[in-house]
Design an enzyme around this catalytic site. Structure first.
Site, PDB file in Angstrom:
ATOM      1  N   ASN A 210      97.520 -27.440 -99.517  1.00  0.00           N
ATOM      2  CA  ASN A 210      98.382 -26.870-100.564  1.00  0.00           C
ATOM      3  C   ASN A 210      97.682 -25.651-101.169  1.00  0.00           C
ATOM      4  OD1 ASN A 210      96.686 -27.768-102.900  1.00  0.00           O
ATOM      5  ND2 ASN A 210      97.130 -29.759-101.973  1.00  0.00           N
ATOM      6  N   ASP A 285      99.157 -36.266-100.704  1.00  0.00           N
ATOM      7  CA  ASP A 285      99.640 -37.647-100.780  1.00  0.00           C
ATOM      8  C   ASP A 285      99.626 -38.318 -99.406  1.00  0.00           C
ATOM      9  OD1 ASP A 285     100.159 -37.860-103.528  1.00  0.00           O
ATOM     10  OD2 ASP A 285     101.976 -36.653-103.319  1.00  0.00           O
ATOM     11  N   PRO A 313      95.014 -42.825-100.019  1.00  0.00           N
ATOM     12  CA  PRO A 313      94.687 -43.637-101.217  1.00  0.00           C
ATOM     13  C   PRO A 313      94.912 -42.814-102.476  1.00  0.00           C
ATOM     14  CG  PRO A 313      92.687 -42.982-100.039  1.00  0.00           C
ATOM     15  CD  PRO A 313      93.849 -42.574 -99.186  1.00  0.00           C
ATOM     16  N   ILE A 315      93.530 -41.778-105.690  1.00  0.00           N
ATOM     17  CA  ILE A 315      92.205 -41.785-106.344  1.00  0.00           C
ATOM     18  C   ILE A 315      92.359 -42.018-107.846  1.00  0.00           C
ATOM     19  CG2 ILE A 315      90.111 -40.413-106.745  1.00  0.00           C
ATOM     20  CD1 ILE A 315      90.872 -38.854-104.148  1.00  0.00           C
TER      21      ILE A 315
HETATM   22  O1  PMT Z   1      93.619 -25.297-108.589  1.00  0.00           O
HETATM   23  P1  PMT Z   1      94.525 -24.313-109.309  1.00  0.00           P
HETATM   24  O2  PMT Z   1      94.989 -23.212-108.393  1.00  0.00           O
HETATM   25  O3  PMT Z   1      93.903 -23.797-110.580  1.00  0.00           O
HETATM   26  O4  PMT Z   1      95.850 -25.097-109.725  1.00  0.00           O
HETATM   27  C1  PMT Z   1      95.775 -26.112-110.673  1.00  0.00           C
HETATM   28  C2  PMT Z   1      96.672 -27.296-110.312  1.00  0.00           C
HETATM   29  C3  PMT Z   1      98.138 -26.868-110.329  1.00  0.00           C
HETATM   30  C4  PMT Z   1      96.319 -27.816-108.924  1.00  0.00           C
HETATM   31  C5  PMT Z   1      96.379 -28.409-111.386  1.00  0.00           C
HETATM   32  O5  PMT Z   1      96.692 -27.918-112.650  1.00  0.00           O
HETATM   33  C6  PMT Z   1      97.186 -29.666-111.098  1.00  0.00           C
HETATM   34  O6  PMT Z   1      98.328 -29.813-111.458  1.00  0.00           O
HETATM   35  N1  PMT Z   1      96.536 -30.621-110.400  1.00  0.00           N
HETATM   36  C7  PMT Z   1      97.166 -31.885-109.927  1.00  0.00           C
HETATM   37  C8  PMT Z   1      97.888 -31.613-108.643  1.00  0.00           C
HETATM   38  C9  PMT Z   1      98.505 -32.886-108.071  1.00  0.00           C
HETATM   39  O7  PMT Z   1      98.064 -33.365-107.073  1.00  0.00           O
HETATM   40  O8  PMT Z   1      99.454 -33.395-108.803  1.00  0.00           O
HETATM   41  P2  PMT Z   1     100.222 -34.803-108.461  1.00  0.00           P
HETATM   42  O9  PMT Z   1     101.305 -34.861-109.461  1.00  0.00           O
HETATM   43  O10 PMT Z   1     100.565 -34.852-107.016  1.00  0.00           O
HETATM   44  O11 PMT Z   1      99.120 -35.895-108.743  1.00  0.00           O
HETATM   45  C10 PMT Z   1      98.939 -36.480-110.018  1.00  0.00           C
HETATM   46  C11 PMT Z   1      97.485 -36.867-110.185  1.00  0.00           C
HETATM   47  O12 PMT Z   1      97.125 -37.839-109.216  1.00  0.00           O
HETATM   48  C12 PMT Z   1      96.488 -35.743-110.076  1.00  0.00           C
HETATM   49  O13 PMT Z   1      95.505 -35.932-111.066  1.00  0.00           O
HETATM   50  C13 PMT Z   1      95.900 -35.932-108.687  1.00  0.00           C
HETATM   51  O14 PMT Z   1      94.538 -35.477-108.616  1.00  0.00           O
HETATM   52  C14 PMT Z   1      95.972 -37.424-108.514  1.00  0.00           C
HETATM   53  N2  PMT Z   1      96.133 -37.885-107.114  1.00  0.00           N
HETATM   54  C15 PMT Z   1      97.214 -37.556-106.382  1.00  0.00           C
HETATM   55  C16 PMT Z   1      97.361 -38.063-105.112  1.00  0.00           C
HETATM   56  C17 PMT Z   1      96.343 -38.901-104.582  1.00  0.00           C
HETATM   57  N3  PMT Z   1      96.437 -39.400-103.367  1.00  0.00           N
HETATM   58  N4  PMT Z   1      95.278 -39.191-105.334  1.00  0.00           N
HETATM   59  C18 PMT Z   1      95.158 -38.721-106.596  1.00  0.00           C
HETATM   60  O15 PMT Z   1      94.164 -38.986-107.266  1.00  0.00           O
END
Ligand code: PMT
Length: 421
Positions: A210, A285, A313, A315
């Site tokens: 991404n 994901d 997984p 995290i």
């Molecule tokens: O890196 P930059 O260019 O500065 O951009 C910043 C950002 C947009 C990446 C950042 O601000 C942000 O939103 N990060 C989270 C991105 C994300 O994966 O969002 P999500 O809604 O899919 O996941 C939610 C949370 O679960 C996140 O804290 C993610 O780290 C965590 N996660 C998701 C999937 C997974 N398998 N394990 C996780 O821990």
């Protein structure tokens, strides 16, 4: 508000060739809105002219101890008292020796003797002079007196020698100066921060990923380091320079990220797990179910192909589940997630917070202008487990990071509250 805006910085220059780099430091600070008073030693004026200093600082160069026009004839006392910070760059071996002995034979050493606030020193000299026992003694004495050192760094010297003695780069001195001015509200705390994308390999040449640049996580790491925290930064493939003082762990896939964070979050035989986890990483994901050993070939006549994916997984959910497990530190731990949303951000963000079980969720609408992936700004809405919501305006990621670290600091020192008003 820019951190440097309105700050008064005295910049002392010693007589070394690195003084030309100090001009860049001055320019950067001035552009950021700081007031700079240049105080060169007589020797420094062999390397930079009063005119160049004056032009860059927009202020009279202070190079004389006895000036009838100075307030009460005591420029050294006024400057020592008024400045938010004194930076000495370059600090030569001679200047360090005079500072260590408390000599006051020119304006710079006199004001340093009268100084009670923070002083940051960037030494620059030949490696043999830096290694000399006399310089080592002087550095130790000054450190014991509370002077903060940045550098010198290893590399090629102007004299042709190689070794430790180069003045730190202006950007590094700037960061050290900023840390010297930041209250140490997180001393003794260890923060785990994830940043950047993950890469999920299909074959040896292709992967799913991404647009995360790592900037958001980097700014949070810097804000935490400035507040005195120890930082473990677990990051995917990014092109950013390591934040000074962070312990960096480079990984590629989601599973590699999980392997890196688990021993940092759980107690090990050596030390308790981290106190706070802030997960900004854009973790994939899903990963390709099969990772081929050889490059997937394009068969002739095939117009479509299907890629089978397997769930990675989670995290954040795992760290949140373990956050209740008591560590040897006995401290309550805090887990913060970031939610990247493109529609109905609040609804989806709240649902994610509940599902993943973290304490705070920073929701960013990554489809909004100036917010999300790769930008220098971000618009975040912080929500707490108790449902309280705090929308922040579009801010530089640096300021989003500062606010988040402030919120976490409040939460650490006042545990029942979630930091959302
Ligand atoms: O890196 P930059 O260019 O500065 O951009 C910043 C950002 C947009 C990446 C950042 O601000 C942000 O939103 N990060 C989270 C991105 C994300 O994966 O969002 P999500 O809604 O899919 O996941 C939610 C949370 O679960 C996140 O804290 C993610 O780290 C965590 N996660 C998701 C999937 C997974 N398998 N394990 C996780 O821990």
């Amino acid at each position: 508000m820019n951190f440097w805006y309105g700050k008064h910085i005295v910049i002392g220059l010693g007589g070394g060739i690195a003084a030309y780099k100090t001009l860049e430091l001055i320019r950067t600070l001035r552009t950021a809105g700081a007031r700079i008073t240049p105080v060169p030693t007589p020797a420094a004026l062999h390397f930079v002219t009063p005119l160049s200093l004056q032009a860059l600082c927009g202020e009279r160069v202070r190079d004389a101890l006895f000036l009838p026009e100075a307030p009460d004839g005591m420029d050294h006392i006024q400057l020592a008292r008024q400045a938010d910070l004194v930076i000495v760059a370059p600090a030569t071996a001679d200047l360090l020796a005079r500072m260590a002995q408390g000599l006051a034979d020119d304006l710079l050493t006199t004001l340093l003797l009268a100084r009670r606030g923070p002083v940051v020193v960037a030494p620059a000299m030949n490696p043999a002079m830096w290694e000399h026992p006399a310089t080592r003694r002087n550095v130790t004495t000054l450190q014991e007196d509370g002077v903060q050192f940045i550098g010198p760094e290893a590399g090629a010297m102007a004299c042709g020698d190689e070794g430790i003695g180069r003045m730190a780069a202006p950007v590094t001195i700037l960061e050290a100066a900023r840390r010297a001015l930041t209250p140490k509200t997180l001393t003794g705390r260890r923060l785990l921060i994830t940043a950047g994308p993950t890469r999920e390999a299909m074959d040896p040449v292709r992967f799913i990923s991404n647009h995360s640049s790592g900037k958001m996580g980097w700014e949070i790491a810097l804000a935490a380091l400035r507040a005195g925290a120890e930082v473990e930064l677990v990051h995917g493939p990014v092109t950013l320079p390591a934040p000074m003082g962070a312990c960096c762990h480079a990984v590629d896939s989601a599973r590699a990220m999980l392997d890196a964070v688990v021993p940092l979050w759980l107690d090990t035989t050596d030390r308790p797990g981290c106190d706070v986890a802030i997960l900004t990483a854009a973790v994939a994901d899903f990963r390709p179910t099969e990772q081929r050993q050889n490059k997937i070939k394009k068969s002739s006549g095939i117009q479509e192909s299907t890629l089978e994916l397997t769930l990675n997984p989670d995290i954040l959910a795992m760290l949140s589940a373990w956050s209740g497990v008591a560590t040897r530190s006995g401290r309550q731990r805090i887990v913060v997630g970031f939610a990247a949303e493109t529609d109905a951000p609040l609804i989806h963000g709240r649902e994610k917070l509940a599902r993943k079980g973290c304490d705070l969720m920073a929701i960013n609408d990554v489809s909004a202008a100036g917010s999300g992936f790769g930008t220098d700004t971000n618009a975040v809405t912080l929500i707490g487990r108790d449902g309280r919501t705090e929308p922040w305006p579009l801010l530089p990621k640096e300021q989003v990071a500062e606010r988040l670290i402030q919120t976490i600091t409040n939460l650490i020192h006042h545990p029942p509250r979630y930091g959302c008003s």
